[in-house]
Design a protein around this motif. Structure first.
Motif, PDB file in Angstrom:
ATOM      1  N   SER A 418       1.141  -1.578  -0.289  1.00  0.00           N
ATOM      2  CA  SER A 418       0.216  -0.168   0.067  1.00  0.00           C
ATOM      3  C   SER A 418       0.432   1.241   0.149  1.00  0.00           C
ATOM      4  O   SER A 418       0.758   2.284  -0.718  1.00  0.00           O
ATOM      5  N   MET A 419       1.941   1.219   1.429  1.00  0.00           N
ATOM      6  CA  MET A 419       2.935   2.595   1.103  1.00  0.00           C
ATOM      7  C   MET A 419       4.230   2.532   1.073  1.00  0.00           C
ATOM      8  O   MET A 419       4.683   3.631   0.142  1.00  0.00           O
ATOM      9  N   GLY A 420       4.597   0.882   1.108  1.00  0.00           N
ATOM     10  CA  GLY A 420       6.220   0.786   0.845  1.00  0.00           C
ATOM     11  C   GLY A 420       6.826   1.210  -1.227  1.00  0.00           C
ATOM     12  O   GLY A 420       7.215   1.905  -0.962  1.00  0.00           O
ATOM     13  N   LEU A 421       5.873   0.223  -1.521  1.00  0.00           N
ATOM     14  CA  LEU A 421       6.593   0.329  -2.714  1.00  0.00           C
ATOM     15  C   LEU A 421       6.655   2.232  -3.155  1.00  0.00           C
ATOM     16  O   LEU A 421       8.000   1.988  -4.426  1.00  0.00           O
ATOM     17  N   GLY A 422       5.578   2.513  -3.316  1.00  0.00           N
ATOM     18  CA  GLY A 422       5.554   3.648  -4.184  1.00  0.00           C
ATOM     19  C   GLY A 422       6.890   4.766  -3.195  1.00  0.00           C
ATOM     20  O   GLY A 422       7.052   5.190  -4.124  1.00  0.00           O
ATOM     21  N   SER A 423       6.857   4.780  -2.365  1.00  0.00           N
ATOM     22  CA  SER A 423       7.412   5.349  -1.543  1.00  0.00           C
ATOM     23  C   SER A 423       9.381   5.059  -2.055  1.00  0.00           C
ATOM     24  O   SER A 423      10.160   6.016  -2.391  1.00  0.00           O
ATOM     25  N   VAL A 424       9.732   3.764  -1.873  1.00  0.00           N
ATOM     26  CA  VAL A 424      10.647   3.462  -2.292  1.00  0.00           C
ATOM     27  C   VAL A 424      11.346   3.796  -3.939  1.00  0.00           C
ATOM     28  O   VAL A 424      12.501   4.436  -4.172  1.00  0.00           O
ATOM     29  N   ARG A 425      10.265   3.928  -4.652  1.00  0.00           N
ATOM     30  CA  ARG A 425      10.259   4.517  -6.937  1.00  0.00           C
ATOM     31  C   ARG A 425      10.408   6.078  -6.320  1.00  0.00           C
ATOM     32  O   ARG A 425      10.836   6.620  -7.281  1.00  0.00           O
ATOM     33  N   ILE A 426       9.722   6.417  -5.483  1.00  0.00           N
ATOM     34  CA  ILE A 426      10.027   8.077  -5.708  1.00  0.00           C
ATOM     35  C   ILE A 426      10.879   8.193  -4.946  1.00  0.00           C
ATOM     36  O   ILE A 426      12.356   9.279  -5.734  1.00  0.00           O
ATOM     37  N   ALA A 427      11.779   7.655  -4.222  1.00  0.00           N
ATOM     38  CA  ALA A 427      13.163   7.904  -3.100  1.00  0.00           C
ATOM     39  C   ALA A 427      14.241   7.478  -5.096  1.00  0.00           C
ATOM     40  O   ALA A 427      15.279   8.820  -4.740  1.00  0.00           O
ATOM     41  N   GLU A 428      13.902   6.236  -5.333  1.00  0.00           N
ATOM     42  CA  GLU A 428      15.164   5.731  -6.607  1.00  0.00           C
ATOM     43  C   GLU A 428      14.991   6.621  -7.700  1.00  0.00           C
ATOM     44  O   GLU A 428      15.883   7.422  -8.343  1.00  0.00           O
TER      45      GLU A 428
END
Length: 562
Positions: A418-428
């Motif tokens: 729900s929240m982790g994958l998108g957050s990591v992708r933004i950081a990347e």
């Protein structure tokens, strides 16, 4: 099993330590409370009367733009008109029109169509030019307000020497109904009015906040959940760009938003539900706001966003939902897809999520069975979303969590989805851009309070971080003098965890580099070491956290290319 627990009552518990009236262990000692006195400040539009207490001043219900009702419905707000005399800024302003019982302010007025108000908490109305932190409230794009007790800004302002601002803005159908293709230039940008309102509030801050002790050229925007998604949108908006310097996206990674085609389909469904055609659509301008709200609630049954389809976050609602629209004008591009937006390349960014997000969604979704899963029950749930990949997902998570229960694994898996994958992708993508730094975090403090009706703890569930980032984790006193714990629980360590989070966030607001005394140095995210700061009573910087889980999700969720 239906969840009988009242969400409104539960969230009110988390608003402890409010308005600076409670003495906070380990920070405030020897402070004596006093009767608040009046404080008048002159803005560019007229004089405002607020209240000065011990160590802070508040101004509530401050108008930042004109009417958005009547002839201005679905349009940019009317210009704010100056007023004569002294205007009271002593009570919260009206929230946006929304479903009942979705706002959590103290003595908060009823929702209304004219809702463009903001609240200010400042240590003093002087010339100190403090960092300004503009917080975007949660509630998706359909509920909430800038007056929620949990995010009261008094403690953050007085204890960490910042100016806190929170806004109300249009929500739901009134804030995000796409009418550009229906009515043309006069309504251009209609699909983004809710976030455009916040951009107009940022302009007000730029013009006036120096009178409240803030620095108009040192402004941070941030928000949690729906507020994180709003912050994502603002990060890509030309109208907002001149008025903020850095941002934090918290448990709301909005990489992509709605296409005009999908937004237009939602508009067509609305007209159909109301018995209107394109020729009679002008009746939307005369309907009572409550009738539009009823239509919005009915419309939501047509579609829901998916939380488990990709790394692309949760910003875009499906048909029947409301969220920003990439319309080419107000919001020209997706914030972080296929790359980080160029307009904010040189603005530092914080982004992250809570370790146990899913506890909140299961609890308030009435899914108490999630808190007593068996191995077979976990596998069955995963098979519904991922078919034959279920065993692989379980074994990957089990390898890094050998002692975890099936429910523990379920919470970890769906919190990442729900929240982790998108957050990591933004950081990347922000790191790949090669501009200002990005810092990735996990909020990990665990509340020992139990999910009602179960023996499972609240942990680091969705929204748990709000009270911590505002230093509102103290207990309140009940009628008989006993302590009533907020959502953060009763463990003494919660104060240190909250201090750590506040120090990291306010130092980032001041300089663009997060730091906290006695805690690890927070290194920017990069694609080699991939550092993630875990926020707790003792923080930890962890390189390449969730490496095996993320590698697996990339293989399962990312499109296959030849």
């Amino acid at each position: 099993m239906k969840n009988h627990y009242n969400r409104r009552q539960f969230l009110r518990l988390s608003g402890s330590g409010l308005s600076g009236l409670a003495l906070l262990p380990g920070i405030v000692s020897g402070m004596k409370s006093s009767v608040p006195t009046e404080r008048v400040v002159e803005t560019a539009y007229g004089k405002l009367k607020g209240l000065q207490s011990d160590g802070f001043v508040t101004f509530k219900g401050v108008p930042y733009a004109g009417s958005v009702s009547g002839a201005n419905r679905f349009k940019r707000p009317a210009e704010l008109k100056p007023w004569a005399g002294v205007r009271d800024a002593l009570q919260l302003g009206n929230p946006s029109i929304q479903a009942p019982n979705q706002t959590y302010g103290i003595n908060e007025p009823d929702p209304a169509e004219d809702c463009l108000f903001l609240n200010i908490w400042t240590p003093a109305c002087d010339s100190a030019k403090r960092p300004v932190m503009v917080y975007n409230h949660g509630g998706g794009f359909v509920s909430g307000s800038g007056g929620s007790a949990m995010q009261d800004g008094a403690n953050l302002a007085r204890l960490f020497n910042v100016v806190v601002v929170e806004t109300n803005h249009r929500l739901g159908l009134l804030g995000f109904l796409y009418l550009d293709e229906l009515w043309g230039d006069e309504f251009a940008g209609s699909g983004n009015r809710g976030v455009q309102d916040i951009a107009i509030a940022l302009k007000w801050v730029n013009e006036n906040i120096e009178r409240f002790g803030g620095d108009p050229y040192n402004v941070m925007i941030h928000g949690e959940s729906g507020g994180g998604m709003k912050t994502s949108a603002l990060y890509a908006m030309p109208e907002a760009a001149p008025y903020f310097n850095r941002a934090s996206i918290e448990s709301g990674p909005g990489l992509k938003f709605k296409s005009p085609e999908l937004a237009a389909e939602t508009t067509e469904l609305l007209l159909s539900d109301l018995g209107l055609t394109k020729a009679t659509a002008h009746k939307l301008l005369q309907m009572p706001a409550v009738q539009l709200l009823e239509a919005q609630l009915q419309l939501s049954k047509h579609g829901m966003r998916s939380l488990v389809s990709s790394f692309e976050g949760i910003g875009a609602s499906g048909v029947g939902g409301f969220s920003p629209v990439v319309d080419g004008t107000v919001l020209p591009v997706h914030p972080f897809s296929p790359a980080a937006c160029e307009i904010s390349k040189n603005k530092p960014l914080l982004v992250g999520w809570n370790e146990d997000e899913q506890i909140f969604f299961s609890m308030f979704g009435g899914d108490l069975d999630a808190f007593k899963l068996t191995n077979d029950g976990l596998k069955s749930r995963l098979e519904k979303n991922f078919g034959d990949e279920a065993d692989r997902i379980i074994s990957t998570y089990r390898a890094t969590r050998p002692e975890a229960s099936p429910t523990d694994l379920y919470i970890a898996i769906y919190s990442m989805l729900s929240m982790g994958l998108g957050s990591v992708r933004i950081a990347e993508r922000k790191s790949e851009q090669g501009g200002a730094p990005v810092y990735l975090y996990n909020f990990g403090y665990k509340s020992e309070l139990k999910v009602p009706g179960t023996d499972y703890e609240l942990g680091s569930m969705h929204a748990m971080d709000i009270a911590f980032k505002f230093y509102n984790v103290a207990a309140t006193k009940g009628p008989n003098g006993t302590d009533i714990p907020g959502m953060a629980g009763s463990r003494e360590e919660r104060f240190q965890a909250s201090r750590n989070m506040c120090n990291y966030w306010t130092s980032f607001a001041a300089s663009g580099e997060p730091s906290a005394e006695g805690q690890p140095q927070w290194k920017p995210y990069d694609l080699n070491t991939r550092p993630t700061m875990r926020i707790d009573s003792q923080c930890a910087l962890i390189d390449d956290r969730y490496a095996s889980e993320l590698a697996m999700w990339r293989e399962i969720l990312e499109p296959k290319t030849n």
